[in-house]
Write a protein that holds these residues in place. Sequence first.
Motif, PDB file in Angstrom:
ATOM      1  N   ALA A 153      36.137  37.063  35.865  1.00 16.94           N
ATOM      2  CA  ALA A 153      35.905  36.233  34.679  1.00 16.94           C
ATOM      3  C   ALA A 153      37.222  35.667  34.147  1.00 16.94           C
ATOM      4  O   ALA A 153      37.286  34.495  33.753  1.00 16.94           O
ATOM      5  CB  ALA A 153      35.199  37.047  33.601  1.00 16.94           C
ATOM      6  N   ARG A 154      38.281  36.467  34.136  1.00 17.93           N
ATOM      7  CA  ARG A 154      39.595  35.976  33.678  1.00 17.93           C
ATOM      8  C   ARG A 154      40.111  34.872  34.589  1.00 17.93           C
ATOM      9  O   ARG A 154      40.617  33.854  34.113  1.00 17.93           O
ATOM     10  CB  ARG A 154      40.597  37.128  33.596  1.00 17.93           C
ATOM     11  CG  ARG A 154      40.350  38.073  32.434  1.00 17.93           C
ATOM     12  CD  ARG A 154      41.490  39.051  32.246  1.00 17.93           C
ATOM     13  NE  ARG A 154      41.756  39.862  33.418  1.00 17.93           N
ATOM     14  CZ  ARG A 154      41.188  41.038  33.681  1.00 17.93           C
ATOM     15  NH1 ARG A 154      40.295  41.535  32.839  1.00 17.93           N
ATOM     16  NH2 ARG A 154      41.507  41.714  34.777  1.00 17.93           N
ATOM     17  N   ALA A 155      39.975  35.059  35.897  1.00 16.85           N
ATOM     18  CA  ALA A 155      40.428  34.038  36.851  1.00 16.85           C
ATOM     19  C   ALA A 155      39.627  32.750  36.672  1.00 16.85           C
ATOM     20  O   ALA A 155      40.193  31.646  36.690  1.00 16.85           O
ATOM     21  CB  ALA A 155      40.301  34.560  38.275  1.00 16.85           C
ATOM     22  N   ASP A 170      33.139  47.085  37.157  1.00 18.32           N
ATOM     23  CA  ASP A 170      33.316  46.370  35.890  1.00 18.32           C
ATOM     24  C   ASP A 170      34.696  45.743  35.814  1.00 18.32           C
ATOM     25  O   ASP A 170      34.855  44.631  35.320  1.00 18.32           O
ATOM     26  CB  ASP A 170      33.104  47.313  34.704  1.00 18.32           C
ATOM     27  CG  ASP A 170      31.644  47.696  34.527  1.00 18.32           C
ATOM     28  OD1 ASP A 170      30.772  47.007  35.081  1.00 18.32           O
ATOM     29  OD2 ASP A 170      31.389  48.694  33.831  1.00 18.32           O
ATOM     30  N   GLU A 171      35.707  46.454  36.295  1.00 16.88           N
ATOM     31  CA  GLU A 171      37.073  45.921  36.288  1.00 16.88           C
ATOM     32  C   GLU A 171      37.177  44.671  37.160  1.00 16.88           C
ATOM     33  O   GLU A 171      37.815  43.696  36.789  1.00 16.88           O
ATOM     34  CB  GLU A 171      38.036  46.998  36.785  1.00 16.88           C
ATOM     35  CG  GLU A 171      39.492  46.593  36.658  1.00 16.88           C
ATOM     36  CD  GLU A 171      40.419  47.722  37.076  1.00 16.88           C
ATOM     37  OE1 GLU A 171      41.252  47.488  37.966  1.00 16.88           O
ATOM     38  OE2 GLU A 171      40.295  48.818  36.508  1.00 16.88           O
ATOM     39  N   GLY A 172      36.526  44.697  38.309  1.00 15.58           N
ATOM     40  CA  GLY A 172      36.529  43.540  39.198  1.00 15.58           C
ATOM     41  C   GLY A 172      35.801  42.354  38.594  1.00 15.58           C
ATOM     42  O   GLY A 172      36.233  41.208  38.731  1.00 15.58           O
ATOM     43  N   ARG A 210      43.631  32.938  44.026  1.00 14.93           N
ATOM     44  CA  ARG A 210      43.775  34.176  44.800  1.00 14.93           C
ATOM     45  C   ARG A 210      43.145  35.355  44.047  1.00 14.93           C
ATOM     46  O   ARG A 210      42.474  36.196  44.643  1.00 14.93           O
ATOM     47  CB  ARG A 210      45.245  34.464  45.120  1.00 14.93           C
ATOM     48  CG  ARG A 210      45.828  33.557  46.196  1.00 14.93           C
ATOM     49  CD  ARG A 210      47.169  34.041  46.698  1.00 14.93           C
ATOM     50  NE  ARG A 210      48.161  34.252  45.653  1.00 14.93           N
ATOM     51  CZ  ARG A 210      48.982  33.321  45.167  1.00 14.93           C
ATOM     52  NH1 ARG A 210      48.952  32.095  45.653  1.00 14.93           N
ATOM     53  NH2 ARG A 210      49.858  33.620  44.225  1.00 14.93           N
ATOM     54  N   ALA A 211      43.351  35.400  42.734  1.00 13.15           N
ATOM     55  CA  ALA A 211      42.760  36.468  41.921  1.00 13.15           C
ATOM     56  C   ALA A 211      41.237  36.379  41.944  1.00 13.15           C
ATOM     57  O   ALA A 211      40.549  37.402  42.021  1.00 13.15           O
ATOM     58  CB  ALA A 211      43.280  36.393  40.489  1.00 13.15           C
ATOM     59  N   LEU A 212      40.716  35.167  41.916  1.00 14.41           N
ATOM     60  CA  LEU A 212      39.270  34.965  41.973  1.00 14.41           C
ATOM     61  C   LEU A 212      38.719  35.467  43.310  1.00 14.41           C
ATOM     62  O   LEU A 212      37.726  36.186  43.355  1.00 14.41           O
ATOM     63  CB  LEU A 212      38.945  33.479  41.777  1.00 14.41           C
ATOM     64  CG  LEU A 212      37.480  33.087  41.769  1.00 14.41           C
ATOM     65  CD1 LEU A 212      36.757  33.724  40.602  1.00 14.41           C
ATOM     66  CD2 LEU A 212      37.360  31.569  41.706  1.00 14.41           C
ATOM     67  N   ASP A 213      39.397  35.097  44.396  1.00 18.01           N
ATOM     68  CA  ASP A 213      38.960  35.518  45.727  1.00 18.01           C
ATOM     69  C   ASP A 213      39.073  37.027  45.920  1.00 18.01           C
ATOM     70  O   ASP A 213      38.259  37.634  46.626  1.00 18.01           O
ATOM     71  CB  ASP A 213      39.780  34.805  46.811  1.00 18.01           C
ATOM     72  CG  ASP A 213      39.500  33.307  46.860  1.00 18.01           C
ATOM     73  OD1 ASP A 213      38.438  32.878  46.361  1.00 18.01           O
ATOM     74  OD2 ASP A 213      40.349  32.570  47.392  1.00 18.01           O
ATOM     75  N   ALA A 214      40.069  37.650  45.305  1.00 17.86           N
ATOM     76  CA  ALA A 214      40.320  39.078  45.496  1.00 17.86           C
ATOM     77  C   ALA A 214      39.478  39.968  44.583  1.00 17.86           C
ATOM     78  O   ALA A 214      39.406  41.177  44.805  1.00 17.86           O
ATOM     79  CB  ALA A 214      41.800  39.376  45.267  1.00 17.86           C
ATOM     80  N   ALA A 215      38.844  39.387  43.581  1.00 16.55           N
ATOM     81  CA  ALA A 215      38.091  40.191  42.610  1.00 16.55           C
ATOM     82  C   ALA A 215      36.915  40.884  43.284  1.00 16.55           C
ATOM     83  O   ALA A 215      36.094  40.261  43.941  1.00 16.55           O
ATOM     84  CB  ALA A 215      37.605  39.307  41.469  1.00 16.55           C
ATOM     85  N   ASP A 216      36.844  42.205  43.111  1.00 17.83           N
ATOM     86  CA  ASP A 216      35.770  43.026  43.656  1.00 17.83           C
ATOM     87  C   ASP A 216      34.703  43.170  42.572  1.00 17.83           C
ATOM     88  O   ASP A 216      34.853  43.962  41.652  1.00 17.83           O
ATOM     89  CB  ASP A 216      36.325  44.386  44.068  1.00 17.83           C
ATOM     90  CG  ASP A 216      35.246  45.327  44.558  1.00 17.83           C
ATOM     91  OD1 ASP A 216      34.093  44.884  44.755  1.00 17.83           O
ATOM     92  OD2 ASP A 216      35.560  46.513  44.746  1.00 17.83           O
TER      93      ASP A 216
END
Length: 123
Positions: A111-113, A104-106, A94-100
């Motif tokens: 990358a963390r996901a 840079d923050e997204g 979900r975090a991967l899909d939601a990353a914008d």
Amino acid sequence: MTVELVSVERRLWSGDAHFVLARTTVGEVGVLPGHQPMLAQLEEAGVVRVDATDGAKHTIAVHGGFLSVSAERVSILAEFAEQSTEIDVDRARRALDAADVSSDEGKAARARAEARLRAAEAG
């Protein structure tokens, strides 16, 4: 060699190992007993593998930090880390899909996901 992997919050693993694999900002590093001393910055979002002397393999998602190596000791100091067995795969997806990725923050969140998912798959 003695290996200790700690994050800001807690110690994740400590014990004897015969191999450590980590990704640093300058590339992947494999460490065996007797390795040349070094200090390296860990990749912002990566995976560390520790092959313990008892035959167990530990896979940990790490986010930032440092790798310190001496002849018989490896210290991994991570800003944040999770054992592969602790990772909630659905939450990471979900975090991967939601990353914008337009910020840079997204990009860092993505990358963390991705690192968490790689660790969960390898673990």
